[in-house]
Design an enzyme around this catalytic site. Structure first.
Site, PDB file in Angstrom:
ATOM      1  N   HIS A  44       0.868  -1.180   0.000  1.00  0.00           N
ATOM      2  CA  HIS A  44       0.000   0.000   0.000  1.00  0.00           C
ATOM      3  C   HIS A  44       0.907   1.234   0.000  1.00  0.00           C
ATOM      4  O   HIS A  44       1.970   1.207   0.633  1.00  0.00           O
ATOM      5  CB  HIS A  44      -0.832   0.105   1.278  1.00  0.00           C
ATOM      6  N   ASP A  63     -11.110 -12.041  10.445  1.00  0.00           N
ATOM      7  CA  ASP A  63     -10.044 -12.134   9.461  1.00  0.00           C
ATOM      8  C   ASP A  63      -8.713 -12.259  10.191  1.00  0.00           C
ATOM      9  O   ASP A  63      -8.028 -11.269  10.380  1.00  0.00           O
ATOM     10  CB  ASP A  63     -10.107 -10.847   8.604  1.00  0.00           C
ATOM     11  N   ASP A  65       2.134   1.986   3.367  1.00  0.00           N
ATOM     12  CA  ASP A  65       3.075   1.034   3.983  1.00  0.00           C
ATOM     13  C   ASP A  65       4.499   1.547   3.880  1.00  0.00           C
ATOM     14  O   ASP A  65       5.328   1.251   4.743  1.00  0.00           O
ATOM     15  CB  ASP A  65       3.045  -0.328   3.253  1.00  0.00           C
ATOM     16  N   GLU A 111     -10.724  -6.652  -4.560  1.00  0.00           N
ATOM     17  CA  GLU A 111     -10.579  -7.727  -3.571  1.00  0.00           C
ATOM     18  C   GLU A 111     -11.838  -7.817  -2.714  1.00  0.00           C
ATOM     19  O   GLU A 111     -12.101  -6.955  -1.877  1.00  0.00           O
ATOM     20  CB  GLU A 111      -9.354  -7.441  -2.694  1.00  0.00           C
ATOM     21  N   GLU A 157      -9.014 -13.512  -1.631  1.00  0.00           N
ATOM     22  CA  GLU A 157      -8.273 -13.813  -0.402  1.00  0.00           C
ATOM     23  C   GLU A 157      -8.971 -14.953   0.324  1.00  0.00           C
ATOM     24  O   GLU A 157     -10.182 -14.924   0.559  1.00  0.00           O
ATOM     25  CB  GLU A 157      -8.191 -12.576   0.487  1.00  0.00           C
ATOM     26  N   HIS A 165     -11.017 -14.109   3.403  1.00  0.00           N
ATOM     27  CA  HIS A 165     -12.226 -13.333   3.095  1.00  0.00           C
ATOM     28  C   HIS A 165     -13.324 -14.257   2.579  1.00  0.00           C
ATOM     29  O   HIS A 165     -14.510 -14.020   2.815  1.00  0.00           O
ATOM     30  CB  HIS A 165     -11.922 -12.250   2.054  1.00  0.00           C
ATOM     31  N   ASP A 191      -6.131 -13.839   9.142  1.00  0.00           N
ATOM     32  CA  ASP A 191      -5.034 -13.694   8.163  1.00  0.00           C
ATOM     33  C   ASP A 191      -3.801 -14.510   8.545  1.00  0.00           C
ATOM     34  O   ASP A 191      -2.677 -14.016   8.470  1.00  0.00           O
ATOM     35  CB  ASP A 191      -4.592 -12.213   8.043  1.00  0.00           C
ATOM     36  N   ASP A 215      -0.816 -12.144   2.035  1.00  0.00           N
ATOM     37  CA  ASP A 215      -1.488 -11.103   2.811  1.00  0.00           C
ATOM     38  C   ASP A 215      -1.863 -11.753   4.141  1.00  0.00           C
ATOM     39  O   ASP A 215      -3.026 -11.993   4.447  1.00  0.00           O
ATOM     40  CB  ASP A 215      -2.724 -10.592   2.059  1.00  0.00           C
ATOM     41  N   ASP A 249      -4.639 -13.566  -2.623  1.00  0.00           N
ATOM     42  CA  ASP A 249      -4.032 -13.235  -1.332  1.00  0.00           C
ATOM     43  C   ASP A 249      -4.129 -14.514  -0.505  1.00  0.00           C
ATOM     44  O   ASP A 249      -5.223 -14.948  -0.127  1.00  0.00           O
ATOM     45  CB  ASP A 249      -4.809 -12.125  -0.616  1.00  0.00           C
TER      46      ASP A 249
END
Ligand code: XLS
Ligand code: NI
Ligand code: NI
Length: 449
Positions: free
Chosen positions: A104, A310, A107, A235, A271, A274, A312, A342, A299
């Site tokens: 991003h 999430d 980031d 996404e 993802e 998700h 992740d 991700d 992702d």
């Protein structure tokens, strides 16, 4: 190569094979191994994400950062800290040996006091990134803009009731698309973290939908204007941070695109966590995207079956990944997308080296899933079974129905005459599940000679 932020990792992570006891060696992932005529790395196009891995210190709403990340130090000058972060990230990419990364805008670049300052920070760091890319050979899988962290986006970016927030988001996306182009990025991602609502009491769904469609048209127009040849990706995610996110799942996004004349402009960045958050399997989301010709990129992560958010986590289940990979192989591959992590460490995985273990395990899992998927493709039984199941639709009768020349009246007449009478056929689910498990159990992980 051992100097730097990851000095406990002496150099490039080697392939050790299943027999290796070295936790810093790959057990299955071998970039050059040929699978179905193609290098493993070219099948997977794996990448590392900046966001969770380098821009997050482990803080959560209950406590402070736990992760050992010396470049995330508020006492440092923001640009000096950003440069350390980028040095750490590229050291990591080079040691891990993955070909791609993604980020991003926020980031890598400090916010600064104004948009102009943010833009010049980002430009300076993009110059640095270009230098690192040239020196290491690591490429940009995708770029994206963070339209969800700053309070100006608390009520959404494109779907904000205030057009000033829309404009600010547009400025950020425009500039990040330009940066992505400059860095040779192969995709541009839009994840609508705050594009949704918390309560319908203050939300005008019709207006927000129209705003969102306008925003996506602007993005597609800018892609054409600057000659960006990569894919634009949306996404899907059903919720978190909003209660209801508009890009709920693949089918919702595809319907929105079709309704708004955007079909063909955007593909999907799926993802895994998700998908499960939306009440689907990862397999379902990938298959839905493929069925609509909209599979873009992955992702890779996983949720935890014990909780519904999430989390992740880094992927570690071959079973979860084998069938999505099977669909991708059957559809001709993932390029120009890839598999990027991700994913985030658990808050207690506080050593810098834990970031290596996480990515090594994730890559080995995806690599093993690729071998299983390739075995399923080669054996061909699943595909043959599916073809046989639908064979009726390839017959003259089936083709005539789909061709549109038979009305309900015609069909009623043929059924009433007794000419047509369906005879149910077993779906054979358990038999098919056994085929998948056989490939999971039998696949040969030994390296090619
Ligand atoms: C958050 C999303 C985010 C996107 C990029 O849940 O997964 O990481 O991939 O904005
Ligand atoms: Ni996520
Ligand atoms: Ni994501």
């Amino acid at each position: 190569m051992s100097e730097g932020f990851f000095s406990k990792v002496p150099g490039r992570i080697p392939f050790g094979g299943l027999g290796s006891t070295d936790p810093l060696a790959f057990k299955v992932y071998q970039p050059d191994r040929i699978v179905l005529g193609k290098r493993m790395e070219d099948h997977l196009r794996p990448g590392v994400c900046f966001w969770h891995s380098f821009a997050w210190d482990g803080r959560d709403m209950f406590g402070l950062g736990t992760l050992d990340r010396p470049w995330l130090n508020d006492a440092l000058d923001p640009m000096a800290a950003a440069r350390q972060k980028m040095a750490a990230a590229f050291e990591f990419f080079a040691k891990l040996g993955t070909p791609y990364y993604c980020f991003h805008d926020r980031d890598v670049a400090p916010e600064g006091a104004s948009f102009a300052e943010f833009r010049s920070n980002l430009d300076a760091l993009a110059d640095d990134a270009l230098g690192y890319q040239e020196r290491t050979g690591v490429k940009l899988l995708w770029g994206t803009a963070n339209l969800f962290s700053h309070p100006r986006y608390q009520a959404g970016a494109a779907t904000n009731p205030d057009p000033a927030s829309f404009a600010y988001a547009a400025a950020q996306v425009k500039h990040m698309m330009d940066v992505t182009l400059r860095l040779g990025g192969e995709n541009y991602v839009l994840w609508g973290g705050r594009e949704g609502y918390d309560t319908l009491l203050n939300t005008d769904l019709k207006r927000e939908g129209a705003q969102f469609a306008r925003f996506l048209h602007l993005v597609a127009e800018h892609k054409a204007r600057i000659g960006f040849k990569g894919q634009l990706l949306i996404e899907p995610k059903p919720m978190e941070p909003t209660k209801h996110q508009y890009d709920y799942d693949s089918a919702t996004v595809l319907g929105f695109l079709a309704r708004n004349g955007l079909e063909g402009e955007f593909r999907l960045n799926i993802e895994a966590n998700h998908a499960t958050l939306a009440g689907h399997s990862f397999h379902h989301e990938v298959a839905t995207a493929i069925a609509s010709g909209a599979m873009g990129s992955i992702d890779a992560n996983r949720g935890d079956p014990q909780n519904g958010w999430d989390t992740d986590q880094f992927p570690n289940s071959v079973e979860d990944l084998a069938l999505p990979l099977y669909e991708i192989l059957r559809a001709g591959g993932i390029a120009p997308g890839g598999f990027n992590f991700d994913a985030k460490l658990r808050r207690q995985s506080s050593d810098r080296t834990d970031l290596f273990y996480a990515h090594i395990g994730g890559l080995d899992t995806i690599a093993q899933a690729l071998l299983v998927a390739a075995d399923l493709v080669e054996r061909g039984e699943l595909a043959a079974n599916k073809d046989a199941r639908y064979a009726g639709w390839d017959s003259e009768f089936g083709k005539t129905i789909l061709g549109g020349s038979l009305s309900l009246v015609d069909l009623e007449a043929r059924v009433a005459s007794g000419e047509i009478n369906p005879s149910p056929v077993s779906g054979g689910q358990e038999r098919l599940e056994n085929l998948v498990n056989r490939s999971i159990w039998a696949v040969d992980t030994a390296p090619e000679a």
